[in-house]
Design an enzyme around this catalytic site. Structure first.
Site, mmCIF file in Angstrom:
data_model
loop_
_atom_site.group_PDB
_atom_site.id
_atom_site.type_symbol
_atom_site.label_atom_id
_atom_site.label_comp_id
_atom_site.label_asym_id
_atom_site.label_seq_id
_atom_site.Cartn_x
_atom_site.Cartn_y
_atom_site.Cartn_z
ATOM 1 N N ARG A 40 2.576 -0.180 10.978
ATOM 2 C CA ARG A 40 3.652 -0.106 11.963
ATOM 3 C C ARG A 40 4.038 -1.420 12.633
ATOM 4 O O ARG A 40 5.227 -1.620 12.912
ATOM 5 C CB ARG A 40 3.326 0.979 12.991
ATOM 6 N N THR A 98 -10.225 4.365 10.853
ATOM 7 C CA THR A 98 -10.241 3.504 12.042
ATOM 8 C C THR A 98 -9.702 4.230 13.271
ATOM 9 O O THR A 98 -9.793 3.730 14.379
ATOM 10 C CB THR A 98 -9.438 2.216 11.788
ATOM 11 N N LYS A 119 -7.283 8.206 -0.942
ATOM 12 C CA LYS A 119 -8.567 8.663 -0.387
ATOM 13 C C LYS A 119 -9.079 9.903 -1.114
ATOM 14 O O LYS A 119 -9.233 10.977 -0.521
ATOM 15 C CB LYS A 119 -8.443 8.939 1.114
ATOM 16 N N LYS A 134 0.837 -1.203 0.000
ATOM 17 C CA LYS A 134 0.000 0.000 0.000
ATOM 18 C C LYS A 134 0.871 1.251 0.000
ATOM 19 O O LYS A 134 1.748 1.421 0.830
ATOM 20 C CB LYS A 134 -0.896 0.022 1.236
ATOM 21 N N ASP A 146 -13.303 15.049 -3.688
ATOM 22 C CA ASP A 146 -13.332 16.369 -4.338
ATOM 23 C C ASP A 146 -14.632 16.424 -5.138
ATOM 24 O O ASP A 146 -15.487 15.538 -5.000
ATOM 25 C CB ASP A 146 -12.094 16.514 -5.250
ATOM 26 N N ASP A 152 -3.532 4.311 -1.770
ATOM 27 C CA ASP A 152 -4.442 4.789 -0.719
ATOM 28 C C ASP A 152 -4.376 6.316 -0.649
ATOM 29 O O ASP A 152 -3.763 6.873 0.258
ATOM 30 C CB ASP A 152 -4.001 4.136 0.609
HETATM 31 O O1 C5P Z 1 0.491 1.578 11.099
HETATM 32 P P1 C5P Z 1 -0.940 1.122 10.959
HETATM 33 O O2 C5P Z 1 -1.099 -0.387 10.927
HETATM 34 O O3 C5P Z 1 -1.869 1.800 11.929
HETATM 35 O O4 C5P Z 1 -1.331 1.638 9.489
HETATM 36 C C1 C5P Z 1 -2.630 1.569 8.984
HETATM 37 C C2 C5P Z 1 -2.638 2.081 7.588
HETATM 38 O O5 C5P Z 1 -3.970 2.023 7.092
HETATM 39 C C3 C5P Z 1 -2.192 3.539 7.454
HETATM 40 O O6 C5P Z 1 -1.481 3.636 6.225
HETATM 41 C C4 C5P Z 1 -3.481 4.314 7.376
HETATM 42 O O7 C5P Z 1 -3.360 5.464 6.577
HETATM 43 C C5 C5P Z 1 -4.392 3.319 6.680
HETATM 44 N N1 C5P Z 1 -5.820 3.483 6.918
HETATM 45 C C6 C5P Z 1 -6.389 3.456 8.172
HETATM 46 N N2 C5P Z 1 -7.723 3.621 8.325
HETATM 47 C C7 C5P Z 1 -8.514 3.787 7.255
HETATM 48 C C8 C5P Z 1 -7.940 3.815 5.970
HETATM 49 C C9 C5P Z 1 -6.594 3.638 5.848
HETATM 50 O O8 C5P Z 1 -5.680 3.267 9.161
HETATM 51 N N3 C5P Z 1 -9.820 3.874 7.409
#
Ligand code: C5P
Length: 243
Positions: free
Chosen positions: A222, A130, A67, A38, A70, A65
């Site tokens: 992460r 989330t 998002k 991603k 617009d 990703d």
């Molecule tokens: O590091 P972590 O596991 O929290 O990363 C989650 C990834 O998913 C990040 O790149 C974040 O931008 C993405 N994301 C998210 N919630 C969403 C859409 C995308 O955490 N609803």
């Protein structure tokens, strides 16, 4: 959606790096593991389409990703550009409404007409981030009602607007599938293997729990990218869902 891919191909690793150097280091560490990759705004704004093309050349499935959110005409153009780039999945905010999501679909179709034989990207709607808590939704953003109702409303609207699925918390998967059908894809961030740091995510599940809910893809950042040994961290996650 009926995903025929193997479990590892349904794990999307979030390459959240400020430049291509860090991302390439991680790619080297994960070499040979056929996970999805991603690219989000942090890396894309720094390394651009070239980095996406590099991932495609290396054989990865890529979720872009960005998002998009617009006016419909702009999102249509953006969706066409992203489709021409050859990504396998990209997303738009469901909060942009039906006309905007339909325009995104039109942008994909328009670009596909110039790419005979190419696979069409999955067009995914973002429901709620989330990291959004009940209090953020109600008190800060001003949307009344429980978070799960808002998510379901967005998911149903995304489905009606011709999208292929939604990004949502793993906590919502069962009800999204009930409401929108099994073939409507769910992509779930907010994934934390047991014992890993929660960080800014607030509605989380382990990889095993998320797949047990019936999600199609999990997004994990992460817990892999910030691990002392990212390869071992990813391998442990794969093992936890296959073994
Ligand atoms: O590091 P972590 O596991 O929290 O990363 C989650 C990834 O998913 C990040 O790149 C974040 O931008 C993405 N994301 C998210 N919630 C969403 C859409 C995308 O955490 N609803």
């Amino acid at each position: 959606m009926k995903t025929t891919s193997s479990p590892v191909e349904r794990i999307i690793v979030a390459l959240d790096f400020p430049d291509s150097v860090g991302a390439e280091r991680l790619l080297k560490q994960l070499e040979g593991i056929p996970c999805y990759m991603k690219v989000g705004m942090e890396l894309f704004y720094a390394a651009g389409p070239q980095f996406v093309l590099k991932l495609k050349e290396a054989g990865y499935n890529v979720f872009l990703d960005l998002k998009l959110h617009d006016i419909p005409n702009t999102v249509k153009g953006g969706s066409a550009s992203v489709t021409r780039l050859g990504v396998d999945m990209f997303n738009v905010h469901a909060a942009g409404g039906r006309a905007m999501m339909e325009a995104a679909r039109e942008g994909v179709e328009q670009a596909m007409s110039g790419r005979p034989g190419a696979a069409k990207p999955l067009l995914i709607g973002v429901t709620h981030l989330t990291s959004t808590s009940q209090q953020t939704l109600n008190d800060e953003i001003g949307i009344a009602g429980p978070i799960d109702e808002a998510v379901l409303r967005y998911a149903a609207l995304a489905k009606q607007s011709g999208l292929d699925g939604v990004v949502a918390s793993p906590l919502e998967v069962t009800r999204i599938k009930e409401r929108c059908g099994e073939s409507f894809a769910t992509v779930t961030p907010g994934i934390r293997p047991a014992g890993s740091a929660v960080g800014d995510q607030s509605r989380i599940m382990t990889p095993q729990e998320a797949f047990a809910q019936g999600t199609d893809y999990i997004v994990i950042g992460r817990p892999v990218t910030a691990a002392a040994d990212p390869r071992q961290a990813l391998e442990q996650i794969v093992e936890s869902i296959t073994g």
